[in-house]
Design an enzyme around this catalytic site. Structure first.
Site, mmCIF file in Angstrom:
data_model
loop_
_atom_site.group_PDB
_atom_site.id
_atom_site.type_symbol
_atom_site.label_atom_id
_atom_site.label_comp_id
_atom_site.label_asym_id
_atom_site.label_seq_id
_atom_site.Cartn_x
_atom_site.Cartn_y
_atom_site.Cartn_z
ATOM 1 N N SER A 178 72.579 44.700 79.854
ATOM 2 C CA SER A 178 73.131 43.341 79.256
ATOM 3 C C SER A 178 73.345 42.315 80.565
ATOM 4 O O SER A 178 74.006 42.681 81.721
ATOM 5 C CB SER A 178 74.567 43.563 78.737
ATOM 6 O OG SER A 178 74.363 44.465 77.904
ATOM 7 N N ARG B 283 84.324 45.794 80.929
ATOM 8 C CA ARG B 283 83.610 45.528 82.067
ATOM 9 C C ARG B 283 84.484 45.172 83.316
ATOM 10 O O ARG B 283 83.953 44.331 84.078
ATOM 11 C CB ARG B 283 82.454 44.473 81.901
ATOM 12 C CG ARG B 283 81.659 44.886 80.578
ATOM 13 C CD ARG B 283 80.854 46.090 80.929
ATOM 14 N NE ARG B 283 79.867 46.189 79.904
ATOM 15 C CZ ARG B 283 79.800 47.118 78.868
ATOM 16 N NH1 ARG B 283 80.833 47.790 78.727
ATOM 17 N NH2 ARG B 283 78.817 47.286 78.058
ATOM 18 N N GLU C 245 77.097 39.575 84.132
ATOM 19 C CA GLU C 245 77.566 40.773 84.044
ATOM 20 C C GLU C 245 77.323 41.194 85.703
ATOM 21 O O GLU C 245 78.085 41.837 86.447
ATOM 22 C CB GLU C 245 77.165 41.483 83.183
ATOM 23 C CG GLU C 245 78.122 42.827 82.810
ATOM 24 C CD GLU C 245 77.332 44.006 81.972
ATOM 25 O OE1 GLU C 245 76.204 44.671 82.533
ATOM 26 O OE2 GLU C 245 77.958 44.053 80.890
HETATM 27 N N1 EPU Z 1 72.113 40.455 68.406
HETATM 28 C C1 EPU Z 1 71.361 39.516 67.814
HETATM 29 N N2 EPU Z 1 70.119 39.483 68.745
HETATM 30 C C2 EPU Z 1 69.650 39.944 69.912
HETATM 31 C C3 EPU Z 1 70.619 40.766 70.317
HETATM 32 C C4 EPU Z 1 72.003 41.193 69.564
HETATM 33 O O1 EPU Z 1 71.457 39.113 66.740
HETATM 34 O O2 EPU Z 1 68.820 39.581 70.346
HETATM 35 C C5 EPU Z 1 73.140 40.853 67.533
HETATM 36 C C6 EPU Z 1 73.119 42.308 67.003
HETATM 37 O O3 EPU Z 1 72.217 42.136 65.668
HETATM 38 C C7 EPU Z 1 74.745 42.820 66.915
HETATM 39 C C8 EPU Z 1 75.341 42.281 67.983
HETATM 40 O O4 EPU Z 1 74.424 41.123 68.573
HETATM 41 O O5 EPU Z 1 75.151 42.339 65.665
HETATM 42 C C9 EPU Z 1 75.583 43.143 69.173
HETATM 43 O O6 EPU Z 1 74.453 43.585 69.422
HETATM 44 P P1 EPU Z 1 74.417 45.247 70.116
HETATM 45 O O7 EPU Z 1 75.070 46.030 68.992
HETATM 46 O O8 EPU Z 1 72.921 45.501 70.335
HETATM 47 O O9 EPU Z 1 75.087 45.131 71.295
HETATM 48 P P2 EPU Z 1 75.435 44.159 72.429
HETATM 49 O O10 EPU Z 1 76.827 43.623 72.234
HETATM 50 O O11 EPU Z 1 74.376 43.236 72.586
HETATM 51 C C10 EPU Z 1 76.909 45.926 73.889
HETATM 52 C C11 EPU Z 1 76.875 46.268 75.448
HETATM 53 C C12 EPU Z 1 75.737 47.216 75.829
HETATM 54 C C13 EPU Z 1 75.860 48.297 75.039
HETATM 55 C C14 EPU Z 1 75.973 48.016 73.776
HETATM 56 C C15 EPU Z 1 76.292 49.149 72.453
HETATM 57 C C16 EPU Z 1 77.906 44.314 76.555
HETATM 58 C C17 EPU Z 1 77.769 42.853 77.447
HETATM 59 N N3 EPU Z 1 76.758 45.105 76.166
HETATM 60 O O12 EPU Z 1 75.677 45.404 73.733
HETATM 61 O O13 EPU Z 1 75.999 47.255 77.198
HETATM 62 O O14 EPU Z 1 75.006 49.087 75.375
HETATM 63 O O15 EPU Z 1 76.862 47.026 73.219
HETATM 64 O O16 EPU Z 1 77.807 49.500 72.738
HETATM 65 O O17 EPU Z 1 79.016 44.645 76.375
HETATM 66 C C18 EPU Z 1 75.390 46.910 79.566
HETATM 67 O O18 EPU Z 1 76.341 46.516 79.740
HETATM 68 O O19 EPU Z 1 74.308 46.730 80.305
HETATM 69 C C19 EPU Z 1 74.862 47.267 78.056
HETATM 70 C C20 EPU Z 1 73.825 47.404 77.849
#
Ligand code: EPU
Length: 344
Positions: A233, A164, A329
């Site tokens: 995010s 990012r 972000e």
């Molecule tokens: N999780 C929870 N509770 C929640 C949300 C997430 O326990 O309410 C846990 C999930 O179960 C999982 C972990 O957190 O184990 C990560 O969640 P997820 O795979 O949904 O991805 P993320 O880390 O929340 C990142 C990016 C997203 C991108 C996804 C998929 C960042 C800040 N965000 O999200 O990017 O789509 O991975 O690669 O790096 C964005 O930047 O706007 C964005 C949506």
């Protein structure tokens, strides 16, 4: 080029914040940038570059010249048997370009389907999802350099792409991106190592199927900005040192984490926010989405102050529970149209 006064930007930012621009101009070709900058200088106005509005926090009054990027065009510059070099106007819709690339059998961007925003913003925070970052497929970025007052092309290795992050974040007011040149593959190399993507894709190992599965996963978790205004995010996933991580796992062994280079560890901000009790919780008109706690939603005509109240409370609750400081972000603008640091 036509400058308009007192323009409402509500429909031009996906968080739907009310924001009136004192001056606004649409940029349809690179030369418009030069003309617009001359106007701003003459009127003693700062310049705010607005792309798809999907990663910005705008104040109610913007006393600046808003440059709304609308440069179109997808041009193949070169190709051989294994790669294609394609230059894309900053104003092209990112998702439409991803779909087009898949149709053309150009590979690499499929994991990045359905990310909101325009192509010109993709290098700024090096958009990424499902194990792929845009920077891996960017060859160069064409910009107007406001410091040296000329158009130039910045090679990918000089963009310093990281999670990012890029030079466009380090020097936020210097460059105006007019197009992005991608180097895409002609043979599919599917990246399936993120979470349960492999399982979702199953046996149908095609780029089309990968793209469709990414779209489905995103649609199942992330709110549609037209229904629930949001900027994706809201916080970055924090990167901890091994020592910080070891300390936190003693107390919270289930924390989702991803090892990084230099023995750092990235942890899931969504999980931290969820555990801090914020999933589906609202404070005034702003809350954290019930299916994905990392996404902040404007539920009812919120102002920037409402957004700040909520996210700062989330930050302080997470800090209290985990001693981790979450970093927002989206880019925050002042009333003078300048990018400013988030407090807290
Ligand atoms: N999780 C929870 N509770 C929640 C949300 C997430 O326990 O309410 C846990 C999930 O179960 C999982 C972990 O957190 O184990 C990560 O969640 P997820 O795979 O949904 O991805 P993320 O880390 O929340 C990142 C990016 C997203 C991108 C996804 C998929 C960042 C800040 N965000 O999200 O990017 O789509 O991975 O690669 O790096 C964005 O930047 O706007 C964005 C949506």
């Amino acid at each position: 080029m036509q400058v308009q006064a007192q323009v409402q930007l509500k429909s031009l930012n996906t968080l739907n914040l009310n924001a009136i621009a004192s001056h606004y101009v649409q940029i349809n070709q690179p030369d418009d940038v030069v003309e617009a900058l001359a106007f701003a200088e003459h009127q003693h106005l700062n310049v705010l570059v607005l792309s798809g509005g999907s990663n910005v926090l705008l104040p109610q009054q913007v006393r600046a010249l808003v440059l709304h990027l609308n440069i179109q065009g997808i041009d193949v510059l070169a190709e051989d048997e294994s790669t294609v070099i394609v230059k894309v106007g900053a104003g092209q819709v990112w998702h439409d370009f991803v779909l087009y690339s898949t149709q053309q059998q150009w590979f690499g961007l499929q994991n990045l389907a359905l990310i909101p925003g325009l192509v010109g913003a993709s290098p700024v925070q090096n958009i990424g999802a499902y194990g792929v970052e845009a920077g891996e497929f960017i060859e160069s970025v064409q910009v107007y350099d406001r410091e040296l007052k000329h158009f130039t092309s910045i090679a990918a290795e000089d963009c310093h792409f990281a999670y990012r992050h890029s030079i466009f974040k380090d020097q936020p007011n210097r460059y105006i991106i007019v197009s992005v040149t991608f180097k895409l593959l002609k043979t599919a190399e599917l990246k399936l190592n993120y979470g349960d993507l492999k399982q979702a894709v199953g046996d149908e190992l095609t780029a089309e199927n990968l793209q469709n599965q990414v779209i489905q996963i995103r649609q199942s978790k992330l709110p549609n900005p037209k229904e629930f205004p949001n900027v994706g995010s809201f916080f970055k996933n924090p990167i901890l040192s091994q020592a910080e991580f070891d300390k936190i796992t003693q107390q919270f062994p289930n924390i989702p984490h991803y090892p990084q280079a230099n023995s750092n560890v990235k942890v899931a901000a969504g999980w931290l926010i969820d555990q801090a009790g914020w999933k589906g919780k609202q404070f005034g008109p702003v809350g954290m989405f019930h299916k994905q706690a990392l996404v902040l939603v404007n539920y009812a005509e919120a102002t920037l102050a409402d957004v700040q109240n909520t996210y700062q409370t989330v930050q302080s609750d997470v800090k209290q529970k985990f001693s981790i400081q979450l970093e927002p972000e989206p880019v925050l603008y002042s009333e003078q149209g300048l990018i400013q640091a988030h407090l807290g």
